[in-house]
Scaffold this active site. Structure first.
Site, mmCIF file in Angstrom:
data_model
loop_
_atom_site.group_PDB
_atom_site.id
_atom_site.type_symbol
_atom_site.label_atom_id
_atom_site.label_comp_id
_atom_site.label_asym_id
_atom_site.label_seq_id
_atom_site.Cartn_x
_atom_site.Cartn_y
_atom_site.Cartn_z
ATOM 1 N N GLY B 40 -17.199 -31.908 38.008
ATOM 2 C CA GLY B 40 -17.534 -32.915 37.349
ATOM 3 C C GLY B 40 -18.494 -33.704 37.909
ATOM 4 C CG HIS B 41 -22.815 -35.075 38.044
ATOM 5 N ND1 HIS B 41 -23.118 -35.503 37.908
ATOM 6 C CD2 HIS B 41 -23.149 -34.217 36.875
ATOM 7 C CE1 HIS B 41 -23.887 -35.940 37.037
ATOM 8 N NE2 HIS B 41 -23.929 -35.240 36.137
ATOM 9 C CG ASN B 42 -20.512 -37.537 42.715
ATOM 10 O OD1 ASN B 42 -19.383 -37.309 42.729
ATOM 11 N ND2 ASN B 42 -21.156 -37.445 44.270
ATOM 12 N N GLY B 43 -20.308 -39.646 38.626
ATOM 13 C CA GLY B 43 -21.135 -40.009 37.709
ATOM 14 C C GLY B 43 -21.360 -39.310 36.153
ATOM 15 C CB SER B 44 -19.813 -36.089 35.309
ATOM 16 O OG SER B 44 -18.136 -36.147 35.715
ATOM 17 N N GLY B 45 -18.641 -39.465 34.255
ATOM 18 C CA GLY B 45 -17.616 -39.585 33.934
ATOM 19 C C GLY B 45 -15.888 -39.495 34.028
ATOM 20 C CE LYS B 46 -15.973 -35.345 39.507
ATOM 21 N NZ LYS B 46 -16.735 -36.152 39.998
ATOM 22 C CB SER B 47 -13.725 -41.269 38.669
ATOM 23 O OG SER B 47 -13.335 -40.571 39.697
ATOM 24 C CD GLU B 166 -14.884 -37.967 43.086
ATOM 25 O OE1 GLU B 166 -15.078 -37.008 44.187
ATOM 26 O OE2 GLU B 166 -15.327 -38.253 42.172
#
Lengths: 265, 279, 290
Positions: B40-47, B166
């Site tokens: 997902g892009h940065n800010g997609s909630g993946k972290s 990441e």
């Protein structure tokens, strides 16, 4: 400028001193500091000098490096020496220079105090030069362990210290980077009127604080995710070992102390 | 597919002071022995998702089950032993003053005996090929080396799952390759389950399964082939597709008769060879 | 503005046990209005090199000629470096770490005002720079620390662009960004280079970016210039790069694989996907005629 400072810097080498138990080194330095006050004449100062030189040789630290690193302190020592020469008025006058009289006592006292100061600096520097900061922390933690009984947070203090030590190089690097980034944006850290230079600290300090907080937060998260929940029930990876080598050096110091006691006037 | 190790059931999470859901009704499972990529892009909630799995955040609603037991404040320490995490910034997770101290940190926290600890530290460092750096200080290591030490720190605790949050995004290409190679080898050697959270699609291409996150939700889930077939949809989400897929599509557009989607360059070369000999 | 390095050497921590040679025998010229990519491993001396371009570091040997000014290796303090630093802007890696002001506007104005631009003009420059990096004007009054990571990066870049430099040095400006962010930022720098004729020096690990944007490529290895040339020249000898452990662009790597597996030869390295597709097509058809 910073490159030449040797306080708190560790120089790796394979020497007897490097291999000593940090507890032994800490105790040795502490006792040495006490012992040196026993010296009060040429013979006893000579013995202290031999002991100090012996330690330096054993440590395999290049004397030139020691000399360069301690240069700023030597200035202070010379200054102390001069003060004593000028203001101590004991014994015979050995030199007359208008209103300036130099007394034998002044010369002697000045020389002794400067020497004492020199030896102290040399031996304490040897401690940090030959012992990794983390070993010093471990040694201190072990030596202070008995105080846990009185609820002193020895583990927490030691952990705090070791993390600070771990991050010193990182923060130095960071400081350097931010200084350069701001210098590239026209900040002059090195010249200009004092007012401007004080102001130039802000663009350095703010980013440094911001990044340190961020680091602290991330580090806390990482520590937590690796199961850190305080000192209780924790084991220790690093084990200190006290060897014959440590006994020998401690014994050497005791011998020195006894000799000084016997030979002092 | 192996047995179910972790399952998320309608998980919702809000950051304090924010009224939008960082994670919005997410459900999926993680199976034993697989390599799952969450992209997902940065800010997609993946972290945020990674932190939920490790009990660094707790779901506002919904249930996360790890090895059959629900993840709560009471079971969180057990969960953290089972799920190891490697974070993005190599510097900010290196706790020890030297490599060995850092690997030992998690073991110390769990009260492992010193002699067992020494053994495990050594073994873990050998697995990531950092055993020659035992007494090195972190500022003398490259980013890739630091991340390998972080992986060793996780391995020493013998977890079921390793989450790479990441973990390669701040590394140079060499460091990235080192870390991925290490993970690949570990996965082949034993039944370690890998969850890699990434926006590097070349990395995701090597996974068994991909979950695409967008706006806190599971946008798509499938095998790399299925996911990369989405092409423009991925690019719209701020992602990219692997070079071999891009090239394969472009060649097909010019009228070359290629049959397959190609996840690796080797496959594409092979098919071009065949085509070439037929012509 | 032309920048020339002549026999530049740089040592860290001179006269200590930690002395370390970072650069030696570096000779190069950056012509005005060109786009140069500097590639090499971490530790190859790239970062040290770029700090010489606006005198953040001074050579320990040799000289650096920046426009009219000559910086030599000597103890004497150089005066008035500001004029050089205004003309040569550097975007460092993770530039968001340099943000410090209360508002985005103040932060972007910081550079220009240090170089003596009046406040009103600086604000004007800030607005233009913000537009350039693709951000909305509303955020001017926001605190930079309330922005997302990607926005902070853009604000920091705007802070350098607003200085109106003649030369822009970029140290891995897209590290850590997602693919879309990466492409947007790189395209933006390229546009700036084209529109304003800014000489651009890009330090990068991405061979794709080097191949796509640069007129010239300089390869650094073990503290010195290993090779320099046009992208076609550099990538026509991919073996040398691979020997150094460096990558080649995906397109070139793929050509190599085809050459090895199919025995077909390509006349030139393909530096873009379109070229590669055309070249493969052509090669396949040639195969057909055989």
């Amino acid at each position: 400028m910073m490159d030449k400072m040797i306080f708190g810097r560790y120089v790796p080498a394979d020497s007897a001193i490097h291999k000593m138990d940090p507890r032994a080194k800490l105790m040795l330095v502490f006792l040495f500091v006490c012992t040196i006050f026993l010296a009060n004449n040429v013979v006893t100062y000579g013995l202290v000098a031999i002991f100090t030189i012996g330690l330096i040789i054993l440590s395999k630290i290049p004397p030139r490096f020691l000399y360069n690193g301690l240069k700023p302190v030597f200035l202070l020592i010379v200054f102390t020496f001069l003060l004593h020469i000028l203001f101590t008025k004991e014994g015979e006058v050995i030199f007359e220079f208008g209103i300036l009289n130099i007394y034998e006592g002044g010369l002697k006292q000045g020389a002794f105090i400067s020497l004492r100061f020199t030896f102290l600096i040399l031996v304490t520097s040897l401690l940090t030069l030959t012992t990794t900061p983390i070993s010093i922390t471990d040694g201190m933690e072990e030596l202070l362990n008995p105080f846990k009984k009185w609820k002193l947070p020895i583990h927490e203090l030691a952990l705090m210290m070791s993390i600070s030590l771990r991050f010193i190089p990182t923060l130095m690097e960071e400081t350097d980077k931010i200084m350069k980034a701001q210098a590239a944006r026209g900040v002059d850290f090195t010249s200009g009127p004092l007012k401007d230079r004080v102001k130039s600290i802000v663009p350095l300090l703010v980013p440094l604080f911001v990044s340190s907080f961020k680091r602290a937060e991330e580090l806390a998260t990482a520590m937590e995710s690796r199961g850190y929940r305080g000192g209780e029930g924790r084991t220790k990876y690093r084990q200190l070992s006290w060897n014959t080598r440590d006994n020998l050096l401690m014994a050497a110091l005791v011998v020195l102390a006894v000799l000084l006691f016997l030979l002092r006037s | 597919m192996g047995k179910k190790l972790v399952s998320l059931d309608h998980v919702v999470f809000n950051y304090e002071g924010s009224d939008s859901h960082a994670i919005n009704d997410v459900s999926f499972d993680i199976y034993e022995g697989e390599w799952l990529a969450i992209v997902g892009h940065n800010g997609s909630g993946k972290s945020t998702l990674a932190k939920l799995l490790n009990g660094l955040h707790f779901a506002s609603s919904g249930v996360i089950t790890i090895n059959g037991s629900e993840l709560t404040q009471a079971t969180v320490w057990e969960a953290r032993r089972k799920i190891g995490m490697v974070f993005q910034n190599p510097d900010n997770q290196f706790v020890g003053t030297t490599v060995e101290d850092d690997v030992a940190f998690g073991l110390e926290n769990n009260g492992i005996q010193q002699d067992i600890m020494a053994e495990r530290v050594k073994r873990a460092l050998m697995k990531v090929k950092m055993d020659a750096f035992l007494d090195q200080e972190p500022h003398h290591l490259s980013g890739g080396q630091k991340q390998r030490v972080a992986i060793a720190g996780v391995l020493a605790l013998q977890p079921d799952i390793i989450i790479l949050d990441e973990a390669t995004s701040m590394l140079d290409p060499r460091g990235r390759e080192e870390v991925l190679e290490t993970v690949r080898e570990l996965k082949e050697e034993n039944v370690l389950t890998v969850v890699s959270i990434t926006h590097d699609l070349e990395e995701a291409a090597k996974a068994d399964r991909i979950i695409v996150m967008n706006k806190g939700q599971v946008h798509r889930e499938g095998s790399p082939i299925e996911i990369f077939r989405l092409e423009d949809e991925l690019i719209e989400l701020g992602l990219d597709i692997p070079f071999s897929v891009k090239l394969s599509k472009a060649l097909q557009k010019t009228g070359l008769d290629l049959k397959n989607d190609h996840l690796t360059e080797e496959e594409l070369v092979k098919e071009l060879c065949e085509l070439h000999s037929k012509m | 503005m032309r920048i020339t390095l002549e026999d530049v050497e740089y040592r860290y921590s001179v006269n200590t046990p930690f002395e370390h040679l970072a650069l030696h025998d570096v000779n190069m010229t950056i012509e005005p209005g060109t786009y140069t990519a500097v590639i090499g491993h971490t530790g190859s001396g790239k970062s040290t090199l770029l700090q010489h371009l606006n005198v953040l570091l001074r050579p320990t040997k040799g000289r650096v000629i920046i426009g009219e000014r000559t910086i030599r290796a000597q103890k004497k303090k150089e005066k008035n470096l500001k004029s050089i630093r205004q003309k040569v802007g550097i975007v460092f890696q993770f530039p968001e770490h340099q943000l410090f002001e209360e508002t985005v506007e103040k932060d972007i104005c910081f550079g220009p005002m240090n170089f003596g631009v009046p406040e009103a003009k600086a604000k004007e420059l800030a607005r233009i720079a913000l537009k350039q990096v693709g951000l909305e004007q509303e955020i001017l009054k926001k605190s930079p620390f309330d922005l997302s990571g990607g926005q902070m990066r853009r604000v920091a870049i705007a802070g350098v662009i607003a200085m109106e430099p003649d030369v822009l040095v970029l140290d891995e400006p897209t590290a850590g960004l997602d693919p879309r962010g990466r492409k947007e930022i790189m395209d933006m720098f390229y546009q700036l280079h084209k529109d304003r004729g800014i000489s651009t020096i890009l330090v990068t690990h991405s061979m794709e970016d080097a191949a796509r944007y640069a007129d010239d490529i300089i390869i650094m290895h073990k503290g010195t210039v290993y090779q320099k040339g046009k992208p076609e020249e550099i990538f026509s000898k991919p073996d040398q790069l691979l020997e150094l452990g460096l990558d080649v662009p995906d397109t070139v790597r793929f050509q190599l694989m085809l050459q090895r597996e199919m025995g077909i030869r390509f006349a030139r390295p393909s530096l873009s996907l379109e070229d590669l597709v055309a070249d493969i097509k052509e090669a396949m058809e040639r195969g057909n005629r055989l």
